[in-house]
Design a protein around this motif. Sequence first.
Motif, PDB file in Angstrom:
ATOM      1  N   VAL A 145       0.851  -1.192   0.000  1.00 56.53           N
ATOM      2  CA  VAL A 145       0.000   0.000   0.000  1.00 56.53           C
ATOM      3  C   VAL A 145       0.882   1.235   0.000  1.00 56.53           C
ATOM      4  CG1 VAL A 145      -1.740   1.313   1.283  1.00 56.53           C
ATOM      5  CG2 VAL A 145      -1.878  -1.201   1.190  1.00 56.53           C
ATOM      6  N   THR A 146       0.618   2.158  -0.914  1.00 55.57           N
ATOM      7  CA  THR A 146       1.333   3.431  -0.991  1.00 55.57           C
ATOM      8  C   THR A 146       0.324   4.568  -0.831  1.00 55.57           C
ATOM      9  OG1 THR A 146       1.114   3.591  -3.408  1.00 55.57           O
ATOM     10  CG2 THR A 146       3.027   2.390  -2.543  1.00 55.57           C
ATOM     11  N   PHE A 178       0.852  -2.923  -6.338  1.00 59.37           N
ATOM     12  CA  PHE A 178       0.736  -1.722  -5.508  1.00 59.37           C
ATOM     13  C   PHE A 178      -0.699  -1.197  -5.558  1.00 59.37           C
ATOM     14  CE2 PHE A 178       5.056  -1.891  -7.183  1.00 59.37           C
ATOM     15  CZ  PHE A 178       5.804  -1.849  -6.014  1.00 59.37           C
ATOM     16  N   ARG A 179      -1.137  -0.623  -4.441  1.00 55.14           N
ATOM     17  CA  ARG A 179      -2.426   0.065  -4.417  1.00 55.14           C
ATOM     18  C   ARG A 179      -2.289   1.316  -3.556  1.00 55.14           C
ATOM     19  NH1 ARG A 179      -3.935  -4.803  -1.018  1.00 55.14           N
ATOM     20  NH2 ARG A 179      -4.331  -5.837  -2.995  1.00 55.14           N
ATOM     21  N   ARG A 180      -2.923   2.394  -4.005  1.00 53.98           N
ATOM     22  CA  ARG A 180      -2.792   3.678  -3.320  1.00 53.98           C
ATOM     23  C   ARG A 180      -3.966   3.957  -2.403  1.00 53.98           C
ATOM     24  NH1 ARG A 180      -1.074   5.486  -8.480  1.00 53.98           N
ATOM     25  NH2 ARG A 180      -3.139   6.381  -8.871  1.00 53.98           N
ATOM     26  N   ALA A 181      -3.656   4.625  -1.284  1.00 56.45           N
ATOM     27  CA  ALA A 181      -4.678   5.090  -0.350  1.00 56.45           C
ATOM     28  C   ALA A 181      -4.492   6.586  -0.134  1.00 56.45           C
ATOM     29  CB  ALA A 181      -4.569   4.348   0.984  1.00 56.45           C
ATOM     30  N   ALA A 182      -5.528   7.263   0.278  1.00 52.33           N
ATOM     31  CA  ALA A 182      -5.448   8.704   0.531  1.00 52.33           C
ATOM     32  C   ALA A 182      -4.448   8.974   1.650  1.00 52.33           C
ATOM     33  CB  ALA A 182      -6.821   9.248   0.906  1.00 52.33           C
ATOM     34  N   ASP A 185      -5.221   9.388   5.665  1.00 55.42           N
ATOM     35  CA  ASP A 185      -6.544   8.815   5.974  1.00 55.42           C
ATOM     36  C   ASP A 185      -6.338   7.376   6.447  1.00 55.42           C
ATOM     37  OD1 ASP A 185      -9.081   7.668   5.964  1.00 55.42           O
ATOM     38  OD2 ASP A 185      -9.739   8.778   4.183  1.00 55.42           O
ATOM     39  N   ILE A 186      -6.347   7.170   7.739  1.00 54.71           N
ATOM     40  CA  ILE A 186      -6.049   5.842   8.277  1.00 54.71           C
ATOM     41  C   ILE A 186      -7.114   4.832   7.883  1.00 54.71           C
ATOM     42  CG2 ILE A 186      -7.196   6.181  10.506  1.00 54.71           C
ATOM     43  CD1 ILE A 186      -3.814   4.379   9.836  1.00 54.71           C
ATOM     44  N   ASP A 187      -8.375   5.260   7.747  1.00 54.92           N
ATOM     45  CA  ASP A 187      -9.436   4.343   7.341  1.00 54.92           C
ATOM     46  C   ASP A 187      -9.214   3.863   5.911  1.00 54.92           C
ATOM     47  OD1 ASP A 187     -10.731   4.531   9.798  1.00 54.92           O
ATOM     48  OD2 ASP A 187     -11.945   6.244   9.152  1.00 54.92           O
ATOM     49  N   ALA A 188      -8.744   4.765   5.045  1.00 59.59           N
ATOM     50  CA  ALA A 188      -8.465   4.393   3.655  1.00 59.59           C
ATOM     51  C   ALA A 188      -7.306   3.403   3.583  1.00 59.59           C
ATOM     52  CB  ALA A 188      -8.155   5.638   2.829  1.00 59.59           C
ATOM     53  N   VAL A 189      -6.294   3.615   4.416  1.00 59.52           N
ATOM     54  CA  VAL A 189      -5.165   2.684   4.450  1.00 59.52           C
ATOM     55  C   VAL A 189      -5.633   1.318   4.934  1.00 59.52           C
ATOM     56  CG1 VAL A 189      -2.900   2.195   5.451  1.00 59.52           C
ATOM     57  CG2 VAL A 189      -3.502   4.545   4.827  1.00 59.52           C
ATOM     58  N   ALA A 190      -6.429   1.309   5.978  1.00 64.72           N
ATOM     59  CA  ALA A 190      -6.936   0.044   6.522  1.00 64.72           C
ATOM     60  C   ALA A 190      -7.757  -0.715   5.478  1.00 64.72           C
ATOM     61  CB  ALA A 190      -7.778   0.308   7.767  1.00 64.72           C
ATOM     62  N   ALA A 191      -8.550   0.008   4.702  1.00 66.43           N
ATOM     63  CA  ALA A 191      -9.384  -0.628   3.681  1.00 66.43           C
ATOM     64  C   ALA A 191      -8.543  -1.198   2.543  1.00 66.43           C
ATOM     65  CB  ALA A 191     -10.391   0.382   3.137  1.00 66.43           C
ATOM     66  N   ALA A 192      -7.368  -0.628   2.326  1.00 62.56           N
ATOM     67  CA  ALA A 192      -6.504  -1.083   1.237  1.00 62.56           C
ATOM     68  C   ALA A 192      -5.684  -2.316   1.603  1.00 62.56           C
ATOM     69  CB  ALA A 192      -5.566   0.049   0.819  1.00 62.56           C
ATOM     70  N   ILE A 193      -5.587  -2.613   2.883  1.00 61.88           N
ATOM     71  CA  ILE A 193      -4.805  -3.763   3.342  1.00 61.88           C
ATOM     72  C   ILE A 193      -5.658  -5.036   3.276  1.00 61.88           C
ATOM     73  CG2 ILE A 193      -3.682  -4.809   5.357  1.00 61.88           C
ATOM     74  CD1 ILE A 193      -2.896  -2.004   6.254  1.00 61.88           C
TER      75      ILE A 193
END
Length: 411
Positions: A145-146, A178-182, A185-193
């Motif tokens: 995640v980036t 790779f996938r990007r998160a905002a 935004d910790i919620d966006a990072v969590a959703a990308a994992i």
Amino acid sequence: MTATDLSASTSELTAAHIATTERYAAHNYHPLPVVLAEGDGAWVIDVDGKRYLDCLAGYSALNFGHSNERLVAVAREQLGRLTLTSRAFFNDRLSGFAEALARLTGKDMILPMNSGAEAVETAIKVSRKWGYEVKGVPAGQASIVTMEGNFHGRTTTIVSFSDDEVATSGYAPFTSGFRRAAYGDIDAVAAAIDETTVAVLFEPIQGEGGVVMPPEGFLRDLRALCTERNVLMVADEIQSGLARSGKTFACDHEDVVPDIYVMGKALGGGIYPVSAIAADHDVMDVITPGSHGSTFGGNPLAAAIGTEVVAMLEEGTFQARAAEIGDQIEAGFRPLVGRGLVDVRVRGAWAGIDIDPALMTGRQMSEALMARGILAKDTHGSTVRFAPPLVASDDDVALLVSAVTEILAGG
């Protein structure tokens, strides 16, 4: 560079250097029309003898200033002894450098490379190998995640997760995984994992984006999330680290320790390319002979310079000075919000200003500063970032503040 890029006061000597460079060097940069020849401390001198305050500092590679006496002395001494052996053999300088940098980072081991992009590539490889060998991710499925707005270098793998059209246009096909998160935004990072995720790669401060900082608490939340989900927290401290932010590492502002530190730029003191990653045994031990390497990585000259850089950082004076510079910049720039500036972001001796687009572009601000003897760099439209060497004096910083103030006022 076109003729209109050169000011009427440009000398024949400057014009000749620019013309020759543009004739024989690829046009992958759009420099300001100044040709630098010497540097000392926070100041540089062009081929015509004009002095400029350097407020870019080689994108933070020159945190300790131009021609720093301690670093130059170490480099000169080592140049006369031994510069390269390759890692096919041990050398007498790498041992001290590895120990010193491990101590500075609080990690068990380091893996030395040359450029910052190489260090990022190394962190990606280590993260993937850790994911397969330690976490148990199925072969070929590791994901990282980036962050949106990231800048980690310009290799084909790294631009694969960039959202900068200029950096990516014409370079496909890109590397998958790779996938990007905002950013922030910790919620966006969590959703990308998910179960394939091996690492979250991030900048504690996005320098190329204009010294953009995440919300307070994001780094702490990210550390907790990575621990909970068994994902490596990989901090790209290439620009933000080594005293630039007022701390040894920008992660220190939230008392956060990542699983992998990625370092470069100032690690070579602006004298020589030096980069490295640092991690503990449970991560770094996935690297085995032949699985990763570099002809120049860990060479005696790089190690000698890097060891001295660590010694200077361990004294703490550069971190303290960066914080002082930041206070002065903040006090000078903050009142300009609403008077030509839309926003100001300062962390240590690192600042980004967003200029009212109706007033001027970042390039125009940079050109106006150059005319006043100050060098800075624009990024993304009407944003300009400032990163003076940490040896800049109060008078130097006051000169920068007054110049920006005058330009915004139309002076």
